[in-house]
Design a protein around this motif. Sequence first.
Motif, PDB file in Angstrom:
ATOM      1  N   GLY A   2     -42.758 -79.341 -29.077  1.00 34.94           N
ATOM      2  CA  GLY A   2     -43.836 -78.861 -28.220  1.00 34.94           C
ATOM      3  C   GLY A   2     -43.497 -77.528 -27.590  1.00 34.94           C
ATOM      4  N   ARG A   3     -42.223 -77.344 -27.212  1.00 37.19           N
ATOM      5  CA  ARG A   3     -41.799 -76.064 -26.626  1.00 37.19           C
ATOM      6  C   ARG A   3     -41.937 -74.930 -27.628  1.00 37.19           C
ATOM      7  N   LEU A   4     -41.552 -75.198 -28.867  1.00 37.83           N
ATOM      8  CA  LEU A   4     -41.633 -74.176 -29.910  1.00 37.83           C
ATOM      9  C   LEU A   4     -43.089 -73.781 -30.159  1.00 37.83           C
ATOM     10  N   LEU A   5     -43.972 -74.754 -30.179  1.00 38.84           N
ATOM     11  CA  LEU A   5     -45.388 -74.468 -30.387  1.00 38.84           C
ATOM     12  C   LEU A   5     -45.960 -73.649 -29.222  1.00 38.84           C
ATOM     13  N   LYS A   6     -45.572 -73.998 -27.998  1.00 38.85           N
ATOM     14  CA  LYS A   6     -46.017 -73.243 -26.835  1.00 38.85           C
ATOM     15  C   LYS A   6     -45.487 -71.815 -26.871  1.00 38.85           C
TER      16      LYS A   6
END
Length: 44
Positions: A2-6
């Motif tokens: 999720g962090r990478l997508l954000k």
Amino acid sequence: MGRLLKLVLFLAVVGFLGLVAYAYLGDMRPTQSEVTRPVSLNVD
């Protein structure tokens, strides 16, 4: 994940805003110069 997508979404938004700012604020005027050339007309 999720962090990478954000992070990718954030970078895409910042890149888009930078592109829009450059389009509006960047000096994109063409250089102008006067061109004079003789024209020969072959009229019979």
